[in-house]
Motif scaffolding. Sequence first.
Motif, PDB file in Angstrom:
ATOM      1  N   MET A   1       0.835  -1.193   0.000  1.00 55.09           N
ATOM      2  CA  MET A   1       0.000   0.000   0.000  1.00 55.09           C
ATOM      3  C   MET A   1       0.873   1.247   0.000  1.00 55.09           C
ATOM      4  SD  MET A   1      -1.418   0.232   3.952  1.00 55.09           S
ATOM      5  CE  MET A   1      -1.766   1.993   3.936  1.00 55.09           C
ATOM      6  N   GLY A   2       0.290   2.340  -0.437  1.00 56.61           N
ATOM      7  CA  GLY A   2       0.917   3.636  -0.374  1.00 56.61           C
ATOM      8  C   GLY A   2       0.052   4.557   0.471  1.00 56.61           C
ATOM      9  N   MET A   3       0.600   5.714   0.836  1.00 58.62           N
ATOM     10  CA  MET A   3      -0.145   6.649   1.677  1.00 58.62           C
ATOM     11  C   MET A   3       0.110   8.073   1.227  1.00 58.62           C
ATOM     12  SD  MET A   3      -0.176   6.971   5.861  1.00 58.62           S
ATOM     13  CE  MET A   3      -1.232   5.516   6.019  1.00 58.62           C
ATOM     14  N   ILE A   4      -0.964   8.860   1.198  1.00 58.96           N
ATOM     15  CA  ILE A   4      -0.867  10.297   0.911  1.00 58.96           C
ATOM     16  C   ILE A   4      -1.217  11.049   2.182  1.00 58.96           C
ATOM     17  CG2 ILE A   4      -1.612  12.173  -0.591  1.00 58.96           C
ATOM     18  CD1 ILE A   4      -0.288   9.825  -2.059  1.00 58.96           C
ATOM     19  N   GLY A   5      -0.262  11.830   2.693  1.00 62.52           N
ATOM     20  CA  GLY A   5      -0.434  12.488   3.976  1.00 62.52           C
ATOM     21  C   GLY A   5       0.022  11.571   5.101  1.00 62.52           C
ATOM     22  N   GLY A   6      -0.286  11.984   6.336  1.00 65.75           N
ATOM     23  CA  GLY A   6      -0.012  11.109   7.477  1.00 65.75           C
ATOM     24  C   GLY A   6       1.407  11.114   7.975  1.00 65.75           C
ATOM     25  N   GLY A   7       2.164  12.193   7.728  1.00 62.05           N
ATOM     26  CA  GLY A   7       3.550  12.254   8.155  1.00 62.05           C
ATOM     27  C   GLY A   7       3.712  12.496   9.640  1.00 62.05           C
ATOM     28  N   PHE A   8       4.857  13.079  10.027  1.00 61.43           N
ATOM     29  CA  PHE A   8       5.162  13.301  11.436  1.00 61.43           C
ATOM     30  C   PHE A   8       4.033  14.064  12.146  1.00 61.43           C
ATOM     31  CE2 PHE A   8       9.661  13.065   9.832  1.00 61.43           C
ATOM     32  CZ  PHE A   8       9.987  11.904  10.521  1.00 61.43           C
ATOM     33  N   GLY A   9       3.590  13.534  13.283  1.00 57.12           N
ATOM     34  CA  GLY A   9       2.592  14.215  14.104  1.00 57.12           C
ATOM     35  C   GLY A   9       1.154  14.003  13.683  1.00 57.12           C
ATOM     36  N   ALA A  10       0.913  13.214  12.642  1.00 56.33           N
ATOM     37  CA  ALA A  10      -0.448  12.996  12.149  1.00 56.33           C
ATOM     38  C   ALA A  10      -1.067  11.789  12.847  1.00 56.33           C
ATOM     39  CB  ALA A  10      -0.443  12.785  10.638  1.00 56.33           C
ATOM     40  N   PHE A  11      -2.018  12.032  13.732  1.00 55.08           N
ATOM     41  CA  PHE A  11      -2.658  10.948  14.475  1.00 55.08           C
ATOM     42  C   PHE A  11      -3.326   9.945  13.545  1.00 55.08           C
ATOM     43  CE2 PHE A  11      -7.065   9.762  15.634  1.00 55.08           C
ATOM     44  CZ  PHE A  11      -6.771   8.686  16.465  1.00 55.08           C
ATOM     45  N   ILE A  12      -4.108  10.433  12.585  1.00 54.24           N
ATOM     46  CA  ILE A  12      -4.897   9.508  11.777  1.00 54.24           C
ATOM     47  C   ILE A  12      -4.019   8.699  10.833  1.00 54.24           C
ATOM     48  CG2 ILE A  12      -5.486  10.998   9.802  1.00 54.24           C
ATOM     49  CD1 ILE A  12      -7.830   8.616  11.790  1.00 54.24           C
ATOM     50  N   GLY A  13      -2.933   9.303  10.331  1.00 51.66           N
ATOM     51  CA  GLY A  13      -2.016   8.542   9.495  1.00 51.66           C
ATOM     52  C   GLY A  13      -1.382   7.405  10.268  1.00 51.66           C
TER      53      GLY A  13
ATOM     54  N   PHE B   1      -1.426  -5.841   4.363  1.00 52.18           N
ATOM     55  CA  PHE B   1      -0.774  -4.812   3.561  1.00 52.18           C
ATOM     56  C   PHE B   1       0.578  -4.431   4.159  1.00 52.18           C
ATOM     57  CE2 PHE B   1      -5.337  -4.102   2.856  1.00 52.18           C
ATOM     58  CZ  PHE B   1      -5.382  -4.156   1.477  1.00 52.18           C
ATOM     59  N   GLU B   2       1.462  -3.995   3.285  1.00 56.00           N
ATOM     60  CA  GLU B   2       2.755  -3.453   3.697  1.00 56.00           C
ATOM     61  C   GLU B   2       2.906  -2.066   3.096  1.00 56.00           C
ATOM     62  OE1 GLU B   2       7.572  -4.242   3.127  1.00 56.00           O
ATOM     63  OE2 GLU B   2       6.109  -5.533   2.123  1.00 56.00           O
ATOM     64  N   LEU B   3       3.228  -1.082   3.926  1.00 59.65           N
ATOM     65  CA  LEU B   3       3.433   0.286   3.448  1.00 59.65           C
ATOM     66  C   LEU B   3       4.792   0.365   2.759  1.00 59.65           C
ATOM     67  CD1 LEU B   3       2.410   3.233   3.337  1.00 59.65           C
ATOM     68  CD2 LEU B   3       3.609   3.611   5.511  1.00 59.65           C
ATOM     69  N   VAL B   4       4.773   0.653   1.455  1.00 61.38           N
ATOM     70  CA  VAL B   4       6.030   0.643   0.691  1.00 61.38           C
ATOM     71  C   VAL B   4       6.360   1.987   0.055  1.00 61.38           C
ATOM     72  CG1 VAL B   4       5.869  -1.829   0.203  1.00 61.38           C
ATOM     73  CG2 VAL B   4       4.871  -0.178  -1.411  1.00 61.38           C
ATOM     74  N   GLY B   5       5.440   2.955   0.105  1.00 59.11           N
ATOM     75  CA  GLY B   5       5.739   4.230  -0.533  1.00 59.11           C
ATOM     76  C   GLY B   5       4.649   5.254  -0.278  1.00 59.11           C
ATOM     77  N   GLY B   6       4.890   6.476  -0.759  1.00 58.29           N
ATOM     78  CA  GLY B   6       3.866   7.495  -0.626  1.00 58.29           C
ATOM     79  C   GLY B   6       4.410   8.901  -0.660  1.00 58.29           C
ATOM     80  N   MET B   7       3.507   9.851  -0.423  1.00 61.80           N
ATOM     81  CA  MET B   7       3.840  11.262  -0.296  1.00 61.80           C
ATOM     82  C   MET B   7       3.255  11.688   1.048  1.00 61.80           C
ATOM     83  SD  MET B   7       2.817  14.660  -0.463  1.00 61.80           S
ATOM     84  CE  MET B   7       1.324  14.893  -1.421  1.00 61.80           C
ATOM     85  N   PHE B   8       4.111  11.729   2.070  1.00 62.08           N
ATOM     86  CA  PHE B   8       3.650  11.844   3.442  1.00 62.08           C
ATOM     87  C   PHE B   8       3.554  13.283   3.945  1.00 62.08           C
ATOM     88  CE2 PHE B   8       6.126   7.990   2.732  1.00 62.08           C
ATOM     89  CZ  PHE B   8       5.152   7.031   2.923  1.00 62.08           C
ATOM     90  N   ASP B   9       4.231  14.193   3.261  1.00 63.81           N
ATOM     91  CA  ASP B   9       4.241  15.589   3.689  1.00 63.81           C
ATOM     92  C   ASP B   9       4.538  16.450   2.468  1.00 63.81           C
ATOM     93  OD1 ASP B   9       5.382  18.192   4.863  1.00 63.81           O
ATOM     94  OD2 ASP B   9       4.798  17.107   6.677  1.00 63.81           O
ATOM     95  N   PRO B  10       3.853  17.593   2.306  1.00 66.00           N
ATOM     96  CA  PRO B  10       4.142  18.469   1.160  1.00 66.00           C
ATOM     97  C   PRO B  10       5.545  19.070   1.219  1.00 66.00           C
ATOM     98  CG  PRO B  10       2.592  19.509   2.670  1.00 66.00           C
ATOM     99  CD  PRO B  10       2.723  18.097   3.110  1.00 66.00           C
ATOM    100  N   ASP B  11       6.136  19.114   2.412  1.00 71.21           N
ATOM    101  CA  ASP B  11       7.520  19.563   2.556  1.00 71.21           C
ATOM    102  C   ASP B  11       8.431  18.395   2.207  1.00 71.21           C
ATOM    103  OD1 ASP B  11      10.148  19.857   3.915  1.00 71.21           O
ATOM    104  OD2 ASP B  11       9.297  21.724   4.673  1.00 71.21           O
ATOM    105  N   LEU B  12       9.214  18.523   1.125  1.00 69.00           N
ATOM    106  CA  LEU B  12       9.980  17.397   0.604  1.00 69.00           C
ATOM    107  C   LEU B  12      10.975  16.854   1.617  1.00 69.00           C
ATOM    108  CD1 LEU B  12      10.491  15.549  -1.761  1.00 69.00           C
ATOM    109  CD2 LEU B  12      12.124  17.221  -2.677  1.00 69.00           C
ATOM    110  N   GLU B  13      11.629  17.723   2.376  1.00 61.99           N
ATOM    111  CA  GLU B  13      12.606  17.255   3.358  1.00 61.99           C
ATOM    112  C   GLU B  13      11.933  16.471   4.480  1.00 61.99           C
ATOM    113  OE1 GLU B  13      15.923  17.227   3.091  1.00 61.99           O
ATOM    114  OE2 GLU B  13      15.420  17.968   1.069  1.00 61.99           O
ATOM    115  N   LYS B  14      10.796  16.965   4.961  1.00 56.49           N
ATOM    116  CA  LYS B  14      10.049  16.228   5.983  1.00 56.49           C
ATOM    117  C   LYS B  14       9.537  14.907   5.414  1.00 56.49           C
ATOM    118  CE  LYS B  14       8.439  20.226   8.669  1.00 56.49           C
ATOM    119  NZ  LYS B  14       7.245  20.978   9.133  1.00 56.49           N
TER     120      LYS B  14
END
Length: 372
Positions: free
Chosen positions: A1-13, A26-39
């Motif tokens: 699975m992949g995930m959009i959002g849910g990075g550092f500090g995100a309870f629901i992610g 499922f295994e989390l293998v990729g995604g876009m977790f934060d709009p800030d690329l470094e985070k």
Amino acid sequence: MGMIGGGFGAFIGDAHRRASRICNEFELVGGMFDPDLEKNKKFAAAEGISPDRCYRDVDSLIKSELALPAGNRIELVSIVTPNAFHYPYAKSLLGAGFHLVCEKPMTMTVEEALDLEKTVAEKKLTFALTHTYTGYPMIRQMRELINKGLLGNIQRIDAQYYQGWINSIIYGTESRITGVWRLDPKQAGVSSCMGDIGVHAFNLIEYTTGLEIKEILSDLSPVKDDVKLDLDGTVLLRFGKNLKGVIRASQVCAGEENGLTIAVYGSKASLKWAQENPNYLYMLSDTEPTRIFKPAHGYNGKAAESGHTMPAGHPEGIYEALANIYRGVAKSIRGEAFDPGEFPTVHDGVRGMKFIHSVVESNRKGNVWVKI
């Protein structure tokens, strides 16, 4: 699975990641977790995700994953962003052929919700909306008991969802109010309280009873003049000529934590359930002692019994409930038989958006009855 959002500090992610692991599907293998690329990169590294599958944006995820062999690419994407991003991300991902799990509310408008429903049907994809409370075994047992007719004629339905967490925000500084996305119409949509928690009560009513609410009358309050969205409200419900009900929801009840309750009253018996004590379903009667249903017992129906992960007496909670939804999604994606109640669908998302917008419309027009 992949995930959009849910990075550092995100309870629901974090809840989604835990749930997907609990269900062992499922295994989390990729995604876009934060709009800030470094985070984004730091979060991916912390989760042990390859840098090659840490994507700058959703378009990059789609392009890169579709370039992989079918057996290697992400098959399911979870969208756990603020509300405003649900529709555009879901539309793009569905168009590219990805199955979806999406946080609620599904979209910002009813029109967007109807468009997603059409797209899911055209693409023949699995779409789950995470009304997580439908994953609790005793809610599934409640649904089965009502479906069997054990309550007789349903005569009244009450649901309540009280929280108090926004008190500390609205009585803080103005900058703190504007910094909370749930209070920003551009990110949250037309409603805060009813859009965030009232819709859960609405969903549980229709899920457990199998009935559709036909009309509503609402009275909402922002509580403070500098708040743009509702933080408290009451909604009267009409199911038909003689069946009525009520939803009460608030984010400013001091001391309340996550007080979601539902009660369905019938001519023969009644059922009551509370989220903060989810392993107990109470059946009340005028002629018999109160009965208590609990998970991991043979007297429960199949849907309830397939939803517990521990022996009787071992408490389970929100992660396990969400895991049950992911388990149902896995069955659907893999073509296995599953109960229709194992996960809320895109249609439930449409119903939710109609409820939210009808509630806001009723209040705006001066507390009048509005059809859903």
